[in-house]
Write an enzyme that holds these catalytic residues in place. Sequence first.
Site, mmCIF file in Angstrom:
data_model
loop_
_atom_site.group_PDB
_atom_site.id
_atom_site.type_symbol
_atom_site.label_atom_id
_atom_site.label_comp_id
_atom_site.label_asym_id
_atom_site.label_seq_id
_atom_site.Cartn_x
_atom_site.Cartn_y
_atom_site.Cartn_z
ATOM 1 N N ARG A 192 2.816 -27.207 -42.635
ATOM 2 C CA ARG A 192 3.664 -25.982 -43.189
ATOM 3 C C ARG A 192 4.983 -26.379 -42.792
ATOM 4 O O ARG A 192 5.894 -25.695 -42.237
ATOM 5 C CB ARG A 192 3.322 -24.716 -42.572
ATOM 6 C CG ARG A 192 2.072 -24.280 -42.962
ATOM 7 C CD ARG A 192 2.354 -23.965 -44.786
ATOM 8 N NE ARG A 192 1.425 -23.114 -45.168
ATOM 9 C CZ ARG A 192 0.078 -23.334 -45.471
ATOM 10 N NH1 ARG A 192 -0.452 -24.616 -45.407
ATOM 11 N NH2 ARG A 192 -0.827 -22.596 -45.939
ATOM 12 N N GLU A 196 5.881 -18.039 -40.602
ATOM 13 C CA GLU A 196 5.865 -19.198 -41.765
ATOM 14 C C GLU A 196 6.982 -18.871 -42.629
ATOM 15 O O GLU A 196 7.464 -19.831 -43.263
ATOM 16 C CB GLU A 196 4.503 -19.017 -42.373
ATOM 17 C CG GLU A 196 4.309 -20.319 -43.250
ATOM 18 C CD GLU A 196 3.214 -20.171 -44.422
ATOM 19 O OE1 GLU A 196 3.516 -19.756 -45.370
ATOM 20 O OE2 GLU A 196 2.062 -20.434 -44.021
ATOM 21 N N SER A 239 0.461 -15.968 -46.295
ATOM 22 C CA SER A 239 0.673 -15.800 -44.755
ATOM 23 C C SER A 239 1.871 -15.728 -44.300
ATOM 24 O O SER A 239 2.896 -16.390 -44.529
ATOM 25 C CB SER A 239 0.094 -17.308 -44.172
ATOM 26 O OG SER A 239 -1.160 -17.691 -44.981
HETATM 27 N N1 EPU Z 1 -9.776 -14.725 -40.571
HETATM 28 C C1 EPU Z 1 -10.358 -13.708 -39.903
HETATM 29 N N2 EPU Z 1 -9.837 -12.439 -40.207
HETATM 30 C C2 EPU Z 1 -8.850 -12.384 -41.267
HETATM 31 C C3 EPU Z 1 -8.387 -13.620 -41.681
HETATM 32 C C4 EPU Z 1 -8.987 -14.777 -41.410
HETATM 33 O O1 EPU Z 1 -10.996 -13.624 -39.151
HETATM 34 O O2 EPU Z 1 -7.985 -11.438 -41.249
HETATM 35 C C5 EPU Z 1 -10.683 -15.943 -40.368
HETATM 36 C C6 EPU Z 1 -11.677 -16.333 -41.434
HETATM 37 O O3 EPU Z 1 -12.795 -15.830 -41.403
HETATM 38 C C7 EPU Z 1 -11.768 -17.878 -41.354
HETATM 39 C C8 EPU Z 1 -10.449 -18.234 -40.965
HETATM 40 O O4 EPU Z 1 -9.932 -17.114 -40.221
HETATM 41 O O5 EPU Z 1 -12.782 -18.177 -40.732
HETATM 42 C C9 EPU Z 1 -9.377 -18.827 -41.805
HETATM 43 O O6 EPU Z 1 -9.164 -17.829 -42.832
HETATM 44 P P1 EPU Z 1 -8.873 -18.232 -44.041
HETATM 45 O O7 EPU Z 1 -9.730 -19.302 -44.809
HETATM 46 O O8 EPU Z 1 -8.528 -17.035 -44.979
HETATM 47 O O9 EPU Z 1 -7.288 -19.140 -43.804
HETATM 48 P P2 EPU Z 1 -6.245 -19.086 -42.969
HETATM 49 O O10 EPU Z 1 -6.273 -20.169 -41.989
HETATM 50 O O11 EPU Z 1 -6.224 -17.622 -42.570
HETATM 51 C C10 EPU Z 1 -4.731 -20.693 -44.550
HETATM 52 C C11 EPU Z 1 -3.473 -20.728 -44.910
HETATM 53 C C12 EPU Z 1 -3.365 -19.939 -46.190
HETATM 54 C C13 EPU Z 1 -4.358 -20.598 -47.261
HETATM 55 C C14 EPU Z 1 -5.878 -20.434 -46.504
HETATM 56 C C15 EPU Z 1 -6.991 -21.232 -47.063
HETATM 57 C C16 EPU Z 1 -1.672 -20.932 -43.079
HETATM 58 C C17 EPU Z 1 -0.792 -20.238 -42.284
HETATM 59 N N3 EPU Z 1 -2.424 -20.369 -44.161
HETATM 60 O O12 EPU Z 1 -4.956 -19.453 -44.119
HETATM 61 O O13 EPU Z 1 -2.376 -20.312 -46.842
HETATM 62 O O14 EPU Z 1 -4.621 -20.171 -48.654
HETATM 63 O O15 EPU Z 1 -5.609 -21.282 -45.078
HETATM 64 O O16 EPU Z 1 -6.738 -22.866 -47.094
HETATM 65 O O17 EPU Z 1 -2.287 -22.205 -42.957
HETATM 66 C C18 EPU Z 1 0.131 -19.196 -47.360
HETATM 67 O O18 EPU Z 1 0.308 -20.078 -46.573
HETATM 68 O O19 EPU Z 1 0.669 -18.335 -47.836
HETATM 69 C C19 EPU Z 1 -1.429 -19.076 -47.519
HETATM 70 C C20 EPU Z 1 -2.029 -18.143 -47.917
#
Ligand code: EPU
Length: 335
Positions: free
Chosen positions: A165, A331, A235
Amino acid sequence: MNGFKNNYCLKNLNSFGVNAKSKFFKSFSSENDLVEIMSSKTFEENKILILGGGSNILFTKNFDGLILQNKINLISIIDEDDLTTTVEVGGGVNWHDFVLWSVNRNLSGIENLALIPGSVGASPVQNIGAYGMEVKDTITKVHTFDIAQGTKKIFNNKQCKFNYRDSIFKSELKNKKVITKVEFKLSKTALNIISYGNIEKELKKDPSPMNIAELIIKIRQQKLPDPIKIGNSGSFFKNPVISLLKFKKIKKKFPEIISYKVTENKIKIAAGWLIEDSGLKGHREGDAGVHKNQALVLVNHGKSTGKEILSLSNMIKDVIFKKYDVMLETEVNII
Ligand code: EPU
């Protein structure tokens, strides 16, 4: 060229849908337009903000300067060999439209990034990424103009200093360059990146760029709020990267924490999990809220101001810091 717009309303130009105005506003549709704008008095006398799709920005006050919006709208193939196709894309092209353009031609490299809001010109700035793919792996060149000097410079991939990012355009060159066009090298064979989360299990068809993009669209639509219906900018925070030592301490107290290994000594932790574990998922303060399905996303339920969303985000930072001794970093760009 038409004049500059005054006191311009930004409500429809930011995906949070918050009210704010810019002292001056102008869009440009070509590099020549930009050169012309750069020689104007309004440009010289004001601070400048470059706006892409407005999907990674939070306006907490009016902008006392000139906002320029990139509307360069071209997609052209500039090179091709047996394995790859290199495309030059205008910074004003909508990111998802470009993903659809690529998967419709069976080109691979950005299919996992389907439905990310924003513009092509903004994609290198924070090195957009999702579901195991990052845009840094397909970008070959970034075309820019220097805001202070007016000079043109083309950055190759290495010069962009891409990171999670992050890029040179978000760090040392923040607000110093206008990105006009981006070049991408796409693969004619499917890259087949499906190991993230449940992608492999849920993909019932062959892993063609189109099939992967369709699945990602379905997953995102289930999980992430549509900014047209409910204001948000994806995010709001980054997933923090901490030392292994610190991680072990946290894990002892919170064994269920979700994490990913980055290097031998660095661990990335899921900020969404931290926020949910703190009981803040779905939390609301007036019209500013934490999304009910993905706690990393802050939302505007209707009439929230940028300041209210910022204050909610500060409260979340405090809670997380006190509970886990981890400082969340935003972010989204706060103006
Ligand atoms: N999780 C929770 N609770 C929540 C959200 C997530 O427990 O409310 C847990 C999920 O169950 C999972 C882990 O956290 O085990 C990761 O969650 P998720 O796969 O939804 O991805 P993220 O790390 O929360 C990142 C990116 C997203 C991208 C997703 C999928 C960042 C800051 N965000 O989110 O990007 O869509 O991975 O690859 O790295 C964005 O940047 O705007 C964005 C949406």
